[in-house]
Design an enzyme around this catalytic site. Structure first.
Site, PDB file in Angstrom:
ATOM      1  CB  THR A  16      -0.898   0.020   1.250  1.00 12.07           C
ATOM      2  OG1 THR A  16      -0.055   0.015   2.423  1.00 12.07           O
ATOM      3  CG2 THR A  16      -1.808  -1.182   1.289  1.00 12.07           C
ATOM      4  CG  ASP A  17       0.008   4.732  -2.261  1.00 10.42           C
ATOM      5  OD1 ASP A  17      -1.074   4.928  -1.677  1.00 10.42           O
ATOM      6  OD2 ASP A  17       0.130   4.900  -3.489  1.00 10.42           O
ATOM      7  CB  ALA A  18       0.818   8.070   1.934  1.00 12.96           C
TER       8      ALA A  18
END
Lengths: 139, 139, 139, 139
Positions: A16-18
């Protein structure tokens, strides 16, 4: 009916990312895992292949559309289908689904390359099973 | 005063996770970038090193504490300091800072390994410059 | 006898580096996948946990030793064992094995943090099942 | 003459795979770093943008050709050029070069999305500077 191979991929924090969703570049990893497992399901080990024929598969082109985001803990179903085949290359049509929602669709073109000369060479015969079993025409 | 090397690292989406912060495993990447640039600053190219001596540096142990999170777009200052040195290995003390806030502190032990026998061998003499220039004792 | 949880992880190209082996930072990903699946095996979903208690697990410290390299296509067995527990934190002892060869051993300390105040808070009671089931003392 | 933005990216171990070259999925990271730095060069910080307009840029499609491999320690020049623009989306034309060798060429389509409704919305006016400065038509 399409005779496609499919492989399950779980989403972890690492994916995942921010933005709270799977980082788009990581779908290329998911698609590759499914291609590798598709070969393994046909009894093909890429390392042995490389040793036997001195060839390696190299990704030449990828084209990915992102339709909906995947989130942490989602379980994705990633599919593999041969779209086109030439002497030295295969183009795969791949999709990532979460339950009944299409997240991403991709075309990935891989080319069979001679390890020493780094030139395109004919695909090993074992791999051609792939084409007969999991292709758009075969369905 | 500590005579440390430091290297600037920018945080992009690829580095973050769904918690909105830098994924903890990625600090190991930042620390390695700084070690590599520290060697480069001393005129040492790892690939040439490998060709000349048939040796490679292998990470044997890492120990990382996480004090505060980094976020998207943060610019980190990553430091390199030699803490200990033996014939075949170096232990680095490294930190990641965002302005005046310590984010992470690590110890990374690398070992010089012979490419063919995959055994510990003496560190190439060029690399010892590192020890004299950027070490706790040298400060 | 140790009552540990274990999870299988396959090595793909994405996990390797130019040294031909698994990039050392990626073991932290493998260890996290195993911890996540350990929680899932106990019926615990981290996202639901976060929504219910407004808490999240944050990695506070990692300490990893690298004993032997993993290669493309290897299937690793990654273990999870609770080593220590306090009110707000758990320290895991984790290992990665390839058949009967120990590749890596790690300690990972996670802390339960309040999402709003970003302060250490008591671990949700459901998660304590982990401690009773998979701990050094429980064996 | 093309009025493109360019950004330098160094190849580290983290970027490579067991083939000894940069893992193909990682070019998407390099292309994103260059787009982010292109915005920063115009005085635009994506986080501030998000806070001000409650919008975020989401990647909708990527199409990448791989022409030649990059290796450890290579320094790449990654370019950014606006190819097309609509009310809510921008399509970038990007390339990665190593000295005078084209390694990869890509098209990346990003869409401006409302954070709350997760629907396409008009691109913030500040970002339109990008289009005037670094576009095929502007050259």
């Amino acid at each position: 009916m399409r005779n496609e191979f499919s492989w399950s991929v779980r989403v972890y924090y690492e994916d995942t990312d921010a933005g709270g969703i799977v980082f788009y570049a990581n779908y290329l990893k998911f698609f590759e895992r499914a291609r590798t497992e598709c070969l393994r399901a046909l009894g093909i080990n890429q390392l042995q292949m490389t040793e036997k024929y001195r060839t390696i598969f190299v990704v030449k082109a990828t084209s990915v559309e992102y339709h909906a985001p995947a989130r942490l803990d989602d379980e994705l179903r990633v599919t593999v289908l041969v779209k086109e085949k030439s002497r030295a290359s295969i183009t795969f049509l791949q999709e990532a689904w979460c339950v009944d929602r299409l997240l991403s669709r991709a075309e990935v073109k891989v080319c069979c390359v001679d390890l020493d000369a780094w030139k395109a060479v004919a695909i090993p015969p074992e791999v051609l099973k792939l084409v007969t079993m999991f292709s758009l025409e075969a369905g």
